[in-house]
Design a protein around this motif. Structure first.
Motif, PDB file in Angstrom:
ATOM      1  N   VAL A 582      26.121 133.426  34.345  1.00 35.61           N
ATOM      2  CA  VAL A 582      24.738 132.970  34.091  1.00 35.61           C
ATOM      3  C   VAL A 582      24.525 131.598  34.735  1.00 35.61           C
ATOM      4  CG1 VAL A 582      23.074 132.291  32.315  1.00 35.61           C
ATOM      5  CG2 VAL A 582      24.471 134.331  31.997  1.00 35.61           C
ATOM      6  N   ILE A 583      25.542 130.715  34.622  1.00 37.75           N
ATOM      7  CA  ILE A 583      25.409 129.375  35.194  1.00 37.75           C
ATOM      8  C   ILE A 583      25.310 129.469  36.723  1.00 37.75           C
ATOM      9  CG2 ILE A 583      26.558 127.135  35.518  1.00 37.75           C
ATOM     10  CD1 ILE A 583      27.678 127.458  32.660  1.00 37.75           C
ATOM     11  N   LYS A 596      26.488 121.513  33.694  1.00 31.50           N
ATOM     12  CA  LYS A 596      27.944 121.405  33.595  1.00 31.50           C
ATOM     13  C   LYS A 596      28.462 122.411  32.571  1.00 31.50           C
ATOM     14  CE  LYS A 596      30.516 117.715  32.884  1.00 31.50           C
ATOM     15  NZ  LYS A 596      30.696 116.378  32.276  1.00 31.50           N
ATOM     16  N   PHE A 597      29.481 123.176  32.956  1.00 35.32           N
ATOM     17  CA  PHE A 597      30.129 124.072  32.006  1.00 35.32           C
ATOM     18  C   PHE A 597      31.359 123.338  31.503  1.00 35.32           C
ATOM     19  CE2 PHE A 597      32.202 128.512  31.454  1.00 35.32           C
ATOM     20  CZ  PHE A 597      31.977 128.434  30.083  1.00 35.32           C
ATOM     21  N   ASP A 598      31.260 122.825  30.343  1.00 35.48           N
ATOM     22  CA  ASP A 598      32.287 121.911  29.838  1.00 35.48           C
ATOM     23  C   ASP A 598      33.637 122.596  29.665  1.00 35.48           C
ATOM     24  OD1 ASP A 598      33.014 119.297  28.871  1.00 35.48           O
ATOM     25  OD2 ASP A 598      33.166 120.238  26.883  1.00 35.48           O
ATOM     26  N   SER A 613      23.189 137.718  27.654  1.00 35.77           N
ATOM     27  CA  SER A 613      22.906 137.017  28.901  1.00 35.77           C
ATOM     28  C   SER A 613      21.495 136.443  28.878  1.00 35.77           C
ATOM     29  CB  SER A 613      23.107 137.995  30.070  1.00 35.77           C
ATOM     30  OG  SER A 613      22.373 137.572  31.185  1.00 35.77           O
ATOM     31  N   SER A 614      20.527 137.236  28.358  1.00 35.31           N
ATOM     32  CA  SER A 614      19.146 136.719  28.318  1.00 35.31           C
ATOM     33  C   SER A 614      19.014 135.561  27.318  1.00 35.31           C
ATOM     34  CB  SER A 614      18.149 137.842  28.031  1.00 35.31           C
ATOM     35  OG  SER A 614      18.193 138.186  26.660  1.00 35.31           O
ATOM     36  N   VAL A 615      19.835 135.577  26.222  1.00 31.08           N
ATOM     37  CA  VAL A 615      19.824 134.451  25.268  1.00 31.08           C
ATOM     38  C   VAL A 615      20.277 133.180  25.998  1.00 31.08           C
ATOM     39  CG1 VAL A 615      20.917 133.473  23.189  1.00 31.08           C
ATOM     40  CG2 VAL A 615      20.191 135.870  23.202  1.00 31.08           C
ATOM     41  N   LEU A 619      18.087 129.700  26.752  1.00 31.88           N
ATOM     42  CA  LEU A 619      18.467 128.359  26.291  1.00 31.88           C
ATOM     43  C   LEU A 619      18.595 127.404  27.478  1.00 31.88           C
ATOM     44  CD1 LEU A 619      21.083 129.049  23.447  1.00 31.88           C
ATOM     45  CD2 LEU A 619      18.631 128.580  23.242  1.00 31.88           C
ATOM     46  N   LEU A 620      19.189 127.944  28.543  1.00 31.42           N
ATOM     47  CA  LEU A 620      19.369 127.131  29.740  1.00 31.42           C
ATOM     48  C   LEU A 620      18.008 126.788  30.360  1.00 31.42           C
ATOM     49  CD1 LEU A 620      21.829 126.009  31.180  1.00 31.42           C
ATOM     50  CD2 LEU A 620      21.910 128.086  32.585  1.00 31.42           C
ATOM     51  N   GLY A 621      17.133 127.803  30.438  1.00 27.93           N
ATOM     52  CA  GLY A 621      15.781 127.604  30.981  1.00 27.93           C
ATOM     53  C   GLY A 621      15.010 126.564  30.176  1.00 27.93           C
ATOM     54  N   ASN A 622      15.100 126.632  28.822  1.00 28.62           N
ATOM     55  CA  ASN A 622      14.400 125.658  27.966  1.00 28.62           C
ATOM     56  C   ASN A 622      14.939 124.248  28.196  1.00 28.62           C
ATOM     57  OD1 ASN A 622      12.620 127.384  26.758  1.00 28.62           O
ATOM     58  ND2 ASN A 622      13.804 127.623  24.847  1.00 28.62           N
ATOM     59  N   ALA A 623      16.273 124.134  28.324  1.00 32.22           N
ATOM     60  CA  ALA A 623      16.895 122.825  28.539  1.00 32.22           C
ATOM     61  C   ALA A 623      16.350 122.206  29.823  1.00 32.22           C
ATOM     62  CB  ALA A 623      18.410 122.963  28.600  1.00 32.22           C
TER      63      ALA A 623
END
Ligand code: ADP
Length: 724
Positions: A582-583, A596-598, A613-615, A619-623
Motif C-alpha cells: 500500500v505504501i 515512513k514505514f517505521d 488494504s482500503s482501510v 488512513l494514509l489518504g486522510n493523513a
C-alpha cells in the motif's frame, strides 16, 4: 389495753393543770387521770383514783333520795360509747365520798359532759369528762328556801299553843293565813327563781350544745376544706402538667415556625393595631424600626394584586360573609423593591357582629411559585413537542406520556401511565430495556439510540431515542425521561439515497473499467514515443482514473454496508507485506509528504485483503489530506495481547476531543475553517470502522489538536511468524 391509744403525755399534763375539771377515762371507764381542779372539787388525790373504774373511785351515795347519779352518768357514758359523739348532761346531784369521814358523802351538784377522742381508726381512744361544780349556787338557793319555810312553821306552832292568845287566834290565823300565803308566795318565788336559774343554766347548756354542734360542723367544714385543699393541690399539679405540656408544644411550634420561616401577624380591626413577627418583617424587607401600619402593609402589596386582596380582607371581616382567608399574592419588598410571592392564611374572631381579632401566618412561596412557573413552561414545551416525551421509573413503569407520544404510538396517556414500557417494545428487542436501565443506573445518558418501536395498531416505527436519568434533589436516580423521534421517514430516505448511490456507482464502474483498460493499452504504446508531454499526460490520466475508482469503490462499499450486503472474503495473508504494498503504491501518486514505514514484524492474519488494504489507503489518504505539505507520515505496526495494532501518525491539524468519537460516524466531517476546502464525503472512516469491526478488531485515534493525529486499528492475530 395493748392497742389502746393513751393521750399524749403533753396533753395529759395540760389537762391535769387546767383550771377546769377534767376526768380522762378509757373506753372501759377506767380512769387515766384527772385535773387538779377535779381532784380538789372531789376531795381526792390522783393516786387514789388513777387506774380505778370511775364508779369505784366515785361510788354512789346509797342514801341519795333523788334519781341515781351513777345511773345518769353511766347512761351518758354509754351513749358516748355507742354514738361516738359528745354527750352533755343537765345539772346532776352526784355526791362525793367524804374522805375525812369514811362511809359519809358530801353533796355535790354537777353538769358533766362527755367527749370521746377518736384514734386513727375512728374508734374511741378515750373519753374526757368535763364538769362544773355548781353545788354552792344550788345549796345557797336551797338554804334560803328552807329558812323561810322554818320561820313560818315556828310562828304557827306558837299561835296554836298560846291559849291566851286565842282571842287573837282568829286575828292571828288571819294573819297566819296571810303569812302562810306570804311564805307560800315566797316559797313559790324561790322555787321559781330556782327553776329560772336551772332553766337559765340549761338554756346556757343548750347554747353550749349548739356551740358544740356548730363546732362539730366547723370541724366537718374544716375537713371538707382540707379535702378541697387537697383537690386544689391535685388540680394545681394537673394544671402544672398541662402547663408544662403547653410550654413544650409552644416550643415545638416555635421550632416549626422557625424552620419554615413562617411569619405570624395579629390585627385588631377595632383599634387598627397591627402586630408583625420578625419573620414577616424579613419577608417584606422591613427594617426593625419601621412601624407597621395597615397603610404600609397595603402599600407593599403588588399593584396588580392590591385591589382583590383588599376585597378579600373586607369579605373576611364582614360578619355577613365571614369568608375563609387563604390567599397567594405578590408583594414588593420594602428594601429592594423585589417582587416576591407570599401565601397568607388568617382566622377572624368575632365578638357578636364585630370582627375583633384577625390573626394568621405568612410564608414566602416565591421559590415554589417559580418552580410552578417553570413547571408550567416545561409542561407547555412537553405538550407542544413533536417528539414523544415519556418518563418512567427504574422498573420501566410509565409515569408520563405527552401528546406527541399519543400521536406517534397511538396509545393515550390514560392507557399508558402505570403500564410498563414493554408495551411498545417489539419482542425481538426486549433485551434492550434492561441494558438501557443498567446504563441509566450508572448515571449515563443514552443518546440517539436508533431502534424500532411498536404502535398500537401493530406498525413498526424507526425511532431515535435519547434517554436521560431523572434525579431527585439528593441526586438519587429515581427514573428516566425518554425522548423518541420517529425516523421512519428519514430511514427510508437514507435507504433510497444509498440505493441510488449504489446504483450510480455500479453504473459508473463499467465505463470506468473500460476507460482504465484503454489508458493502460495507450500507456504501453506511448512508452516507445519520445513525446514527453503525452507520456506525462497519460500518467496523470491513469492517476485520476485510479482516484475515481477508489471513490466509486467507497460509494459501493457504503451502499453495500447500508443494505447489509458487505461480505468479508477471508483468506490468510501477510499484513506486513500488505502494508509495504500500500505504501509503495501510494508513493506513486503522493510526493507531497514523507511517508515512513517505521517497523512491522512478520505477521499473518486471516481477513479480507482488499478491504484491509482500503482501510490502510483511507488512513494514509486522510493523513495526507489533513496535514501540511512536506510533513512526515509514519506507519507503525506492533504485536501485543494476541492482536496486531497498526497506526498511522501525521503532523496535521489534529482532531478536538469532542470530535474524536464522531469522526467514525457516517457523513461526519469536522466543521472547521481549515478542512472546509478539503474535499470529502465523511464516509471513509465510517466504512473503515465497519470493516475493522467485522474483522473482530477495533479502531480509535489519539490527537493533539493543531499538532498531530494518530489513527490506530487492531486485528486479531492468527500466528506471529517471528521477526524478519
Ligand atoms: P472525509 O475525509 O472524506 O471527510 P473521513 O470519514 O475519512 O471523511 O473523515 C471524516 C473526518 O475526519 C474528516 O472530514 C476530517 O474532518 C476528519 N479527519 C480524518 N482524518 C483526519 C486526520 N488525519 N487529521 C485531521 N482530521 C481528520
Amino acid at each position: 389495753m395493748q392497742n389502746r391509744k393513751t393521750p399524749d403525755a403533753q396533753i395529759l399534763k395540760a389537762l391535769e393543770t387546767a383550771p377546769n375539771m377534767y376526768l380522762v377515762l378509757l373506753p372501759d371507764l377506767y380512769i387515766i387521770t384527772a385535773s387538779d381542779a377535779y381532784l380538789q372539787a372531789t376531795g381526792t388525790t390522783r393516786e387514789a383514783i388513777a387506774g380505778k373504774h370511775i364508779f369505784e373511785a366515785f361510788p354512789d351515795n346509797p342514801e341519795l333520795p333523788e334519781a341515781d347519779g351513777v345511773q345518769n352518768i353511766n347512761a351518758s357514758l354509754q351513749t358516748v360509747l355507742r354514738t361516738k359523739k359528745p354527750d352533755y348532761m343537765r345539772i346532776q346531784r352526784y355526791d362525793v365520798p367524804d374522805r375525812q369521814h369514811p362511809g359519809e358523802f358530801i353533796t355535790r351538784y354537777w353538769d358533766p359532759s362527755h367527749t370521746p377522742v377518736p384514734d386513727e381508726n375512728g374508734e374511741i381512744a378515750y373519753i374526757i369528762q368535763l364538769a362544773t361544780n355548781v353545788t354552792d349556787k344550788i345549796l345557797a338557793e336551797r338554804a334560803l328556801l328552807k329558812s323561810q319555810q322554818e320561820q313560818g312553821e315556828t310562828l304557827a306552832e306558837l299561835l296554836h299553843s298560846n291559849t291566851e292568845l286565842r282571842e287573837t287566834q282568829h286575828h292571828l290565823s288571819l294573819l297566819n293565813a296571810q303569812l302562810e300565803e306570804r311564805v307560800a308566795r315566797r316559797t313559790r318565788e324561790l322555787e321559781e327563781s330556782e327553776k329560772r336559774y336551772i332553766e337559765k343554766f340549761n338554756a346556757e347548756q343548750a347554747l353550749n350544745e349548739e356551740l358544740a354542734a356548730s363546732n362539730e360542723e366547723y370541724a366537718a367544714i374544716n375537713e371538707e376544706l382540707a379535702t378541697t385543699n387537697e383537690e386544689l393541690i391535685a388540680t394545681q399539679q394537673q394544671l402544672q402538667t398541662v402547663y408544662d405540656e403547653l410550654a413544650a408544644s409552644a416550643e415545638r411550634l416555635q421550632l416549626a415556625i422557625e424552620s419554615t420561616q413562617l411569619g405570624t401577624w395579629d390585627y385588631n380591626p377595632v383599634s387598627g393595631e397591627l402586630y408583625w413577627s420578625h419573620e414577616c418583617r424579613d419577608m417584606y424587607g422591613l427594617p426593625a424600626r419601621e412601624k407597621v401600619s395597615l397603610g404600609l402593609f397595603s402599600a407593599l402589596i403588588h399593584p396588580e394584586d392590591s385591589d382583590w386582596v383588599q376585597r378579600k380582607i373586607a369579605e373576611s371581616i364582614d360578619p355577613e360573609q365571614r369568608k375563609r382567608y387563604d390567599l397567594s399574592y405578590r408583594i414588593i419588598r420594602f428594601d429592594n423593591r423585589e417582587t416576591r410571592w407570599i401565601k397568607v392564611k388568617g382566622t377572624v374572631y368575632f365578638t357578636g357582629d364585630q370582627a375583633t381579632r384577625f390573626i394568621g401566618t405568612v410564608l414566602d412561596i416565591s421559590d415554589i411559585k417559580q418552580a410552578e412557573i417553570n413547571n408550567a413552561r416545561l409542561g407547555a414545551i412537553i405538550t407542544s413537542s413533536d417528539d414523544a416525551i415519556v418518563s418512567k421509573t427504574l422498573d420501566s413503569v410509565i409515569t408520563s406520556w405527552n401528546a406527541a407520544a399519543e400521536r406517534m404510538f397511538g396509545w393515550t396517556a390514560d392507557e399508558m401511565i402505570g403500564q410498563t414500557i414493554y408495551k411498545i417494545i417489539p419482542d425481538d428487542r426486549r433485551e434492550e430495556e434492561p441494558q438501557i436501565i443498567a446504563r441509566l443506573r450508572a448515571g449515563e445518558r443514552v443518546e440517539h439510540f436508533e431502534t424500532k418501536r411498536l404502535t398500537k395498531d401493530g406498525r413498526l416505527l424507526d425511532v431515535s431515542v435519547t434517554i436521560s436519568p431523572i434525579k431527585d434533589s439528593e441526586g438519587h436516580i429515581i427514573g428516566a425521561s425518554k425522548i423518541a423521534r420517529d425516523i421512519t421517514e428519514r430511514k427510508q430516505d437514507e435507504t433510497r439515497k444509498s440505493d441510488f448511490i449504489g446504483m450510480v456507482s455500479h453504473e459508473l464502474k463499467t465505463p470506468l473499467t473500460s476507460l482504465s483498460a484503454i489508458l493502460q493499452v495507450a500507456g504501453t504504446k506511448l512508452a516507445q514515443s519520445n513525446d514527453s508531454f503525452l507520456s506525462g499526460a497519460m500518467k496523470k490520466a491513469n492517476l485520476q482514473v485510479k482516484r475515481m475508482t477508489n471513490m466509486i469503490n467507497g460509494f459501493l462499499n457504503l451502499s453495500r454496508l447500508e443494505s447489509a450486503k458487505i461480505v468479508i472474503d477471508a483468506q490468510y495473508f501477510r499484513l506486513d507485506e500488505l502494508i509495504s504494498e500500500v505504501i509503495d503504491e501510494s508513493k506513486l501518486t503522493i510526493n507531497s509528504h514523507h511517508i515512513k514505514f517505521d517497523h512491522c514484524p512478520a505477521v499473518e492474519i486471516s481477513g479480507d485483503r482488499d478491504k484491509i488494504s482500503s482501510v490502510l489507503s483511507n488512513l494514509l489518504g486522510n493523513a495526507v489530506k489533513y496535514s501540511p505539505n512536506g510533513s512526515e507520515i509514519i506507519i507503525r505496526c506492533m504485536v501485543e495481547n494476541e492482536q496486531v495494532v497498526v497506526s498511522v501518525s501525521d503532523q496535521g491539524m489534529g482532531i478536538g476531543p469532542e470530535d474524536v468519537k464522531k469522526v467514525f460516524d457516517r457523513y461526519y466531517r469536522v466543521p472547521s475553517n481549515q478542512s472546509k476546502n478539503i474535499s470529502g464525503f465523511g464516509i471513509g472512516l465510517y466504512i473503515s470502522a465497519e470493516i475493522v469491526r467485522r474483522h473482530g478488531g477495533d479502531i480509535w485515534l489519539e490527537s493533539t489538536p493543531g499538532q498531530s493525529s494518530t489513527f490506530y486499528f487492531s486485528l486479531p492475530l492468527q500466528q506471529p511468524l517471528g521477526d524478519k
